[in-house]
Design a protein around this motif. Structure first.
Motif, PDB file in Angstrom:
ATOM      1  N   TYR A   1      55.086 -34.702  58.918  1.00 15.43           N
ATOM      2  CA  TYR A   1      56.530 -34.531  59.136  1.00 15.43           C
ATOM      3  C   TYR A   1      57.281 -35.818  58.792  1.00 15.43           C
ATOM      4  N   TYR A   2      56.783 -36.946  59.307  1.00 18.55           N
ATOM      5  CA  TYR A   2      57.500 -38.209  59.100  1.00 18.55           C
ATOM      6  C   TYR A   2      57.441 -38.652  57.643  1.00 18.55           C
TER       7      TYR A   2
ATOM      8  N   SER B   1      65.722 -41.948  65.471  1.00 13.22           N
ATOM      9  CA  SER B   1      64.439 -41.281  65.705  1.00 13.22           C
ATOM     10  C   SER B   1      64.463 -40.175  66.752  1.00 13.22           C
TER      11      SER B   1
ATOM     12  N   PHE C   1      64.975 -36.290  65.697  1.00 12.20           N
ATOM     13  CA  PHE C   1      63.859 -35.873  64.858  1.00 12.20           C
ATOM     14  C   PHE C   1      62.588 -35.753  65.685  1.00 12.20           C
TER      15      PHE C   1
ATOM     16  N   ARG D   1      59.697 -36.304  55.574  1.00 10.79           N
ATOM     17  CA  ARG D   1      61.126 -36.625  55.622  1.00 10.79           C
ATOM     18  C   ARG D   1      61.427 -37.870  54.801  1.00 10.79           C
TER      19      ARG D   1
END
Length: 216
Positions: free
Chosen positions: A108-109, A81, A84, A112
């Motif tokens: 974003y999370y 994590s 990122f 991805r």
């Protein structure tokens, strides 16, 4: 004899450096195979024995680097994590307010997770036995929610409730993406719903959820 003589002639500092390099490589190998193991759907149940077998190390070697699976999970959560989060945080700093930063972080999370299922499974499995999305991300989410409360963008009295709404919904949504078909708009739809739950006005929630994301 020559090999033994050369070994004795190695500078003690260089010998220590070689030992540190070997130790670092072993630790990196353990973390790499653990990521592969946790990146499976049933990765939550990974055991020390599986890690040792996959990394090609003895149990004692494993325990020379980690106190146990909890310690290994914490280390892996950081590895998975941290970089990122740093990239996401830098992008969020360009956005105007806590509502837009919250929406962008969710997008974003989840974004991805859509393109990297192994990463997504590792996050889901690591979160099941520790901090959701890792301790750093967990803390950053609370900070952003607190900023939103202070600015009166969120209608909450406790930033922990807001943090849990953001992180819990994002994690559950990440899991949904892994198990079910979801539309391309799903990350933005989730972000908009979370902002509504936090008390953000609907027009601003829509604006934040649909705005172009800064590049990472």
């Amino acid at each position: 004899m020559t090999g033994q003589t050369n070994k004795r002639n190695i500078d003690p500092e260089r010998r220590a450096e070689i030992g540190r390099e070997r130790r670092a490589r072993t630790r990196a190998r353990i973390l790499a195979v653990t990521f592969d193991l946790f990146g499976r759907e049933n990765g939550l149940y990974t055991r020390v024995e599986e890690v040792c077998e996959a990394a090609g190390v003895a149990r004692q070697t494993f325990y020379n680097h980690f106190r146990g699976m909890d310690d290994l999970r914490d280390a892996l959560a950081y590895e998975v994590s941290h970089d990122f989060l740093v990239a996401v945080t830098a992008a969020l700093d360009t956005l105007p307010d806590a509502a837009c930063r919250t929406a962008a972080a969710i997008r974003y999370y989840l974004g991805r997770g859509r393109v990297d299922p192994q990463w997504a499974w590792s996050i889901v499995n690591l979160s099941a036995s520790g901090f959701v999305f890792g301790a750093e991300t967990f803390a950053q989410a609370r900070k952003t929610v607190a900023e939103g409360i202070e600015a009166k963008a969120f209608d909450l009295g406790d930033d922990r409730i807001g943090r849990n709404m953001v992180m819990g919904t994002a994690l559950s949504s990440l899991f949904t993406q892994l198990r079910e078909e979801t539309p391309e708009t799903y990350p933005a739809d989730v972000a908009k719903a979370v902002l509504a739950g936090l008390g953000c006005p609907s027009h601003h929630a829509r604006q934040c959820a649909e705005m172009p994301l800064p590049p990472l």
